[in-house]
Design a protein around this motif. Structure first.
Motif, PDB file in Angstrom:
ATOM      1  N   GLU A 237      -0.208 -19.020 -16.116  1.00 50.93           N
ATOM      2  CA  GLU A 237      -0.244 -18.891 -14.670  1.00 50.93           C
ATOM      3  C   GLU A 237      -0.559 -17.459 -14.237  1.00 50.93           C
ATOM      4  O   GLU A 237      -0.245 -16.493 -14.930  1.00 50.93           O
ATOM      5  N   VAL A 238      -1.243 -17.378 -13.078  1.00 51.79           N
ATOM      6  CA  VAL A 238      -1.500 -16.109 -12.409  1.00 51.79           C
ATOM      7  C   VAL A 238      -0.786 -16.175 -11.064  1.00 51.79           C
ATOM      8  O   VAL A 238      -1.061 -17.061 -10.251  1.00 51.79           O
ATOM      9  N   VAL A 239       0.137 -15.281 -10.830  1.00 55.59           N
ATOM     10  CA  VAL A 239       0.976 -15.332  -9.635  1.00 55.59           C
ATOM     11  C   VAL A 239       0.498 -14.302  -8.633  1.00 55.59           C
ATOM     12  O   VAL A 239       0.402 -13.109  -8.955  1.00 55.59           O
ATOM     13  N   ARG A 240       0.192 -14.752  -7.427  1.00 52.91           N
ATOM     14  CA  ARG A 240      -0.187 -13.844  -6.343  1.00 52.91           C
ATOM     15  C   ARG A 240       1.020 -13.561  -5.461  1.00 52.91           C
ATOM     16  O   ARG A 240       1.900 -14.402  -5.307  1.00 52.91           O
ATOM     17  N   PHE A 241       1.040 -12.369  -4.901  1.00 48.57           N
ATOM     18  CA  PHE A 241       2.096 -12.034  -3.941  1.00 48.57           C
ATOM     19  C   PHE A 241       1.488 -11.340  -2.740  1.00 48.57           C
ATOM     20  O   PHE A 241       0.346 -10.881  -2.769  1.00 48.57           O
TER      21      PHE A 241
ATOM     22  N   VAL B  52       1.298  -5.968 -13.590  1.00 49.40           N
ATOM     23  CA  VAL B  52       1.072  -6.081 -12.153  1.00 49.40           C
ATOM     24  C   VAL B  52      -0.222  -5.364 -11.811  1.00 49.40           C
ATOM     25  O   VAL B  52      -0.463  -4.236 -12.262  1.00 49.40           O
ATOM     26  N   ALA B  53      -1.065  -6.006 -11.004  1.00 53.39           N
ATOM     27  CA  ALA B  53      -2.280  -5.376 -10.481  1.00 53.39           C
ATOM     28  C   ALA B  53      -2.203  -5.399  -8.960  1.00 53.39           C
ATOM     29  O   ALA B  53      -2.197  -6.470  -8.354  1.00 53.39           O
ATOM     30  N   LEU B  54      -2.091  -4.229  -8.361  1.00 55.34           N
ATOM     31  CA  LEU B  54      -2.043  -4.123  -6.905  1.00 55.34           C
ATOM     32  C   LEU B  54      -3.452  -4.048  -6.342  1.00 55.34           C
ATOM     33  O   LEU B  54      -4.346  -3.444  -6.962  1.00 55.34           O
ATOM     34  N   GLU B  55      -3.648  -4.652  -5.195  1.00 55.82           N
ATOM     35  CA  GLU B  55      -4.925  -4.557  -4.500  1.00 55.82           C
ATOM     36  C   GLU B  55      -4.853  -3.376  -3.546  1.00 55.82           C
ATOM     37  O   GLU B  55      -4.021  -3.340  -2.644  1.00 55.82           O
ATOM     38  N   GLY B  56      -5.678  -2.396  -3.759  1.00 57.58           N
ATOM     39  CA  GLY B  56      -5.589  -1.157  -2.998  1.00 57.58           C
ATOM     40  C   GLY B  56      -4.833  -0.099  -3.777  1.00 57.58           C
ATOM     41  O   GLY B  56      -4.560  -0.240  -4.969  1.00 57.58           O
ATOM     42  N   GLU B  57      -4.502   0.970  -3.095  1.00 60.29           N
ATOM     43  CA  GLU B  57      -3.845   2.093  -3.749  1.00 60.29           C
ATOM     44  C   GLU B  57      -2.377   1.784  -4.042  1.00 60.29           C
ATOM     45  O   GLU B  57      -1.762   0.940  -3.391  1.00 60.29           O
ATOM     46  N   GLY B  58      -1.829   2.508  -5.009  1.00 62.02           N
ATOM     47  CA  GLY B  58      -0.422   2.363  -5.366  1.00 62.02           C
ATOM     48  C   GLY B  58      -0.254   1.802  -6.757  1.00 62.02           C
ATOM     49  O   GLY B  58      -1.222   1.382  -7.411  1.00 62.02           O
ATOM     50  N   ARG B  59       0.984   1.825  -7.206  1.00 61.99           N
ATOM     51  CA  ARG B  59       1.305   1.327  -8.541  1.00 61.99           C
ATOM     52  C   ARG B  59       2.750   0.872  -8.566  1.00 61.99           C
ATOM     53  O   ARG B  59       3.579   1.307  -7.757  1.00 61.99           O
ATOM     54  N   PRO B  60       3.095   0.006  -9.514  1.00 55.32           N
ATOM     55  CA  PRO B  60       4.505  -0.372  -9.680  1.00 55.32           C
ATOM     56  C   PRO B  60       5.256   0.699 -10.444  1.00 55.32           C
ATOM     57  O   PRO B  60       4.661   1.521 -11.154  1.00 55.32           O
ATOM     58  N   SER B  61       6.574   0.696 -10.325  1.00 54.70           N
ATOM     59  CA  SER B  61       7.395   1.671 -11.050  1.00 54.70           C
ATOM     60  C   SER B  61       7.426   1.380 -12.541  1.00 54.70           C
ATOM     61  O   SER B  61       7.750   2.271 -13.336  1.00 54.70           O
ATOM     62  N   ASP B  62       7.113   0.154 -12.940  1.00 53.15           N
ATOM     63  CA  ASP B  62       7.036  -0.195 -14.363  1.00 53.15           C
ATOM     64  C   ASP B  62       5.921  -1.215 -14.521  1.00 53.15           C
ATOM     65  O   ASP B  62       5.548  -1.918 -13.570  1.00 53.15           O
TER      66      ASP B  62
ATOM     67  N   THR C  37      -0.407  -6.423  -1.584  1.00 54.76           N
ATOM     68  CA  THR C  37      -0.749  -7.689  -2.226  1.00 54.76           C
ATOM     69  C   THR C  37      -1.247  -7.399  -3.632  1.00 54.76           C
ATOM     70  O   THR C  37      -1.640  -6.273  -3.956  1.00 54.76           O
ATOM     71  N   GLY C  38      -1.225  -8.427  -4.457  1.00 53.69           N
ATOM     72  CA  GLY C  38      -1.698  -8.261  -5.811  1.00 53.69           C
ATOM     73  C   GLY C  38      -1.387  -9.467  -6.665  1.00 53.69           C
ATOM     74  O   GLY C  38      -1.080 -10.552  -6.154  1.00 53.69           O
ATOM     75  N   THR C  39      -1.463  -9.296  -7.968  1.00 54.50           N
ATOM     76  CA  THR C  39      -1.210 -10.383  -8.912  1.00 54.50           C
ATOM     77  C   THR C  39      -0.249  -9.928  -9.990  1.00 54.50           C
ATOM     78  O   THR C  39      -0.146  -8.732 -10.297  1.00 54.50           O
ATOM     79  N   VAL C  40       0.453 -10.903 -10.562  1.00 56.26           N
ATOM     80  CA  VAL C  40       1.325 -10.685 -11.708  1.00 56.26           C
ATOM     81  C   VAL C  40       0.905 -11.649 -12.810  1.00 56.26           C
ATOM     82  O   VAL C  40       0.731 -12.851 -12.552  1.00 56.26           O
ATOM     83  N   ARG C  41       0.756 -11.120 -13.997  1.00 52.38           N
ATOM     84  CA  ARG C  41       0.402 -11.925 -15.158  1.00 52.38           C
ATOM     85  C   ARG C  41       1.287 -11.529 -16.321  1.00 52.38           C
ATOM     86  O   ARG C  41       1.926 -10.468 -16.310  1.00 52.38           O
TER      87      ARG C  41
END
Length: 809
Positions: free
Chosen positions: A805-809, A762-772, A795-799
């Protein structure tokens, strides 16, 4: 003897600082003609002050060891006071009103001087040129290490940070990097000796201290209980307080790190002596058979990393600097941090937080690689004082558990071919045993790291620096074959930071010549630790790393991050099996010392890398792992390290590439506190199935084995994956999806995949991070990730490594 902490007043100035040529000023009087002083925080370093003034840069660090550095302030008061200097790097002088009070040649010794104040006075600190001191003639050692230069550092009591080309930036540590404080000479306890132990479940607190002008015997108090102290000499008191059923201190994964406030009451006054913890640390086998520790009688798999300073430039010593990094260590399930001999002794705040958070501390003496002149009386006396101050300063810290004689001193000599009579650091070992016996008999002494075998770096004895899987390019099986007993260093890679950190550092392209500056290497080696990472990229994913780096640098970095995570998890899983001989593994290194793909599992900005996420999974206190036992099938191991019983469901599923289930088993488990179980695939399935593809009776029926441990409430506690035919990282449509879902007061990220997803990131746009991050998903699997430190609706992407595929959220 220890000090009464929090009673001293910090002498924080304001201070100002100036850099001069070596010997340009004989004393403070010569400073009056100089211009160019800048504000300088104390505690702090000259590099930190220059950086704050815009006159120093990490990109091109200004050398400081060739200069003299001067600090000055004023101090006002009446009567006699004690000035304390907790750490001066390195050739320090203290001047009051133009009179020299103190000269120090050790960065690692604290000093106190008594002064008579009458109004306002000038206080000046001088730090003389260490470079000139190192350049003068010195007696050479029997060997010259590759790690650090120059060789004359063997005579200096200073940190090796800044002197180790290849893996540490040339940042010169100069200045009053630890606190300067003042206190009145009388009216408070001094010479405090505070100790704890546990005897048959009863906590024992003993104290010896001096209380000037005490009209009546003081009272020692702890945990709501107290006892009067006995006067053994004028103004000197001691006593022993027994505390039956006291709550013990535990590492955070095994229980609660309970601390208890201690105070001494004398007349109308109450003096806070800080907090203590009650615990036992005991070896479970002779050191020669491998270090193995029990806390309060419970065996502990010690896992964590080798610590690095929170900021190499400023060397901060406050809670605000330490806390975020130590909380990341706790979140990752780390139970031990080692402060190695190439670093520096950390401040009180570091140890206080480790006490509070339940992190065991392995503390080396600041000795590494050199042939130290222990036969020299002056050097020996300084080292003995250093050890005594260290143990006294941490005399009541329950997190401190191991004290080591330094790093790779014995290994360096042995690898150069010297016999044991030369490489054995017997003098330091004896010195350390004597000091620990007198001051902290509850600690475990390690002669050197590594040490303990027929050669000090033997993997199957004592403690080892294990780089079989890693620098030596060995296959995963070597982690078992080497019979590692305790790895006080291991798993060093050029760990690639996340894209946001690379962008901040201007290091987005690994083909850029500047990239190599952030990659560590051993001096004199014709390879670096990026080569090590690349080796495993090729071995795991069947690609040519050099060609990939040239043609698709983004993909190259992605596979590098994924490979490191795989190696970390696989190695720790091997060592945590119930039948494993390994009792500990400390990853090299905790945090990067500079921007780029350094050894750290956390980057220089404090952001976790893929390795940190992998270790967070590998270090879980409730864990499920798989081991390939060849013809004996696949074995599932479940560990409950906590102090609570575990009721869970274990599911083992074998699937083909498209997700079709080839075999599946499920079983309910009940494990007691601190218990484990191992089950073969045959036991779980109740029949033969070629779980490891070892028998090769025709084509393999599966490409993936997935182990899932689920709690009684349906929460997935742990997962493990096995790839009998390797990892297929070729991008294809796998049905990857991601969306934000409401959870509690915020949102969580839900990720799912129709087919197996390899190294989901997961790549978040802006500050923060995922728990895993950098985790696998089984076919039809789903994960919900908390989003930490985000604002609003992120917002960000999951790969995934194998997803087109590149998934945006």
């Amino acid at each position: 003897m220890a000090l009464l902490r929090n009673a001293d007043r910090t002498l924080d100035g304001p201070w100002e600082m100036i850099v001069t040529g070596p010997g340009a000023c004989a004393g403070p009087a010569d400073l009056d003609a100089l211009a160019g002083f800048i504000p300088a925080p104390v505690p702090g370093t000259a590099a930190g002050a220059l950086r704050a003034s815009g006159r120093w840069s990490e990109a091109a660090p200004t050398p400081l060891h060739g200069s003299d550095i001067w600090y000055r302030t004023t101090i006002a008061g009446q009567g006699r006071e004690i000035l304390r200097f907790d750490g001066m790097a390195t050739l320090g002088e203290v001047w009051l009103d133009g009179r020299l009070l103190l000269s120090s040649r050790s960065m690692f010794l604290a000093h106190e001087v008594a002064v008579d104040l009458d109004g306002t006075h000038s206080l000046v600190l001088a730090f003389r040129s260490l470079g000139q001191d190192l350049a003068r003639p010195h007696k050479r050692g029997r060997w010259r290490p590759q790690l650090a230069t120059p060789g004359s550092l063997r005579h200096a009591r200073t940190t090796l940070l800044g002197f180790m080309p290849g893996w540490c930036p040339s940042v010169d540590a100069v200045g009053p990097y630890r606190a300067v404080t003042r206190r009145g000479e009388r009216g408070r306890p001094t010479d405090i000796d505070l100790r704890t132990c546990v005897e048959d479940g009863t906590g024992i607190l003993t104290v010896r201290l001096t209380v000037p002008d005490a009209a009546d015997p003081p009272t020692l108090r702890c945990d709501g209980r107290g006892t009067p102290l006995t006067e053994t000499a004028p103004g000197r008191f001691e006593g022993r307080l027994a505390l039956p059923d006291i709550a013990l201190w535990w590492p955070h994964t095994l229980g609660e790190p309970r601390l208890h406030a201690v105070a001494v009451e004398s007349g109308e006054r109450t003096f806070d002596l800080g907090r203590v913890g009650f615990r036992t640390i005991t070896p479970l086998r002779p050191f020669a058979e491998g270090l193995s520790l029990a806390v309060n009688g419970v065996p502990v798999f010690c896992r964590g990393a080798c610590w690095t300073p929170a900021d190499l430039v400023g060397l901060p010593d406050d809670r605000e600097a330490y806390a975020p990094l130590l909380r990341l260590a706790v979140e990752a399930g780390m139970t031990m941090l080692r402060v190695g001999g190439t670093m520096l002794y950390e401040a009180h705040a570091f140890h206080d937080l480790c006490d509070e958070l339940g992190i065991l501390v392995w503390q080396d003496l600041m000795l590494a690689n050199f042939d130290y002149p222990t036969e020299d009386p002056g050097f020996r006396a300084a080292l003995e004082a250093e050890i005594a101050q260290l143990l006294d300063r941490l005399q009541a810290s329950p997190s401190l558990c191991v004290v080591g004689g330094g790093s790779e001193v014995e290994q360096q000599a042995a690898m150069l071919g010297f016999p044991e009579t030369v490489w054995r650091a017997a003098a330091v070992e004896a010195m350390l045993h004597e000091a620990v016996s007198a001051r902290r008999p509850d600690l475990v002494v390690v002669p050197n790291s590594p040490s303990g075998g027929d050669l000090p770096f033997s993997t199957n004895a004592g403690v080892t620096h294990y780089y079989g899987v890693g620098a030596y390019g060995r296959p995963f099986e070597d982690a078992r074959r080497a019979e590692v007993r305790f790895a006080s260093e291991c798993l060093a890679f050029a760990n690639v930071p996340e894209p946001v950190s690379l962008a901040e550092a201007g290091l987005t392209d690994p083909r850029d010549p500047a990239w190599a500056g952030g990659v560590p290497r051993d001096r004199g080696a014709d390879w670096d630790f990026e080569d090590v990472r690349d080796h495993y990229v090729g071995a795991l994913y069947g690609v040519d790393p050099a060609a990939l780096r040239r043609d698709d640098p983004a993909r190259y970095l992605t596979l590098g991050r994924a490979a490191v995570a795989e190696v970390m998890e696989a190695t720790v899983a091997e060592w945590r099996r119930p039948a494993s001989l390994t009792a500990g593994g400390l990853v090299w290194l905790w945090r990067d010392l500079a921007p780029g793909a350094g050894w750290g599992v956390v980057d220089v900005a404090g952001r976790p890398k893929s390795a940190w996420y992998a270790l967070k999974r590998a270090f879980r206190p409730v864990q499920a792992v798989l081991s390939d036992e060849g013809l004996n099938g696949l074995h599932a191991h479940v560990l409950n390290e906590t102090d609570r019983p575990l009721d869970a469901t274990l599911a083992l599923t074998f699937t083909a590439a498209a997700g079709k289930v080839a075999a599946k088993a499920e079983r309910s488990l009940s494990l007691g506190p601190r218990a484990s179980i191992s089950l073969s695939s045959a036991t779980l399935l109740g029949r033969f199935f070629d779980a490891t593809v070892a028998y090769r009776f025709g084509p393999a029926a599966h490409t993936l084995a997935h182990l899932r441990l689920t709690g009684a409430d349906g929460t997935v506690l742990a997962e493990a994956f096995h790839f009998p035919s390797g990892r297929d990282a070729v991008p294809q449509e796998i049905g990857l999806s991601a969306d934000l879902v409401e959870e509690g007061r915020g949102v969580a990220l839900r990720i799912a995949s129709a087919r197996h997803a390899l190294a989901v990131h997961v790549a978040l746009e802006g500050e923060g991070r995922p728990s895993d991050n950098w985790f696998h998903l089984a076919p039809g699997g789903e994960r919900r990730l908390a989003l930490i430190g985000t604002q609003g609706r992120p917002t960000g992407t999951v790969r995934a490594v194998n997803a087109s595929e590149v998934v945006r959220f």
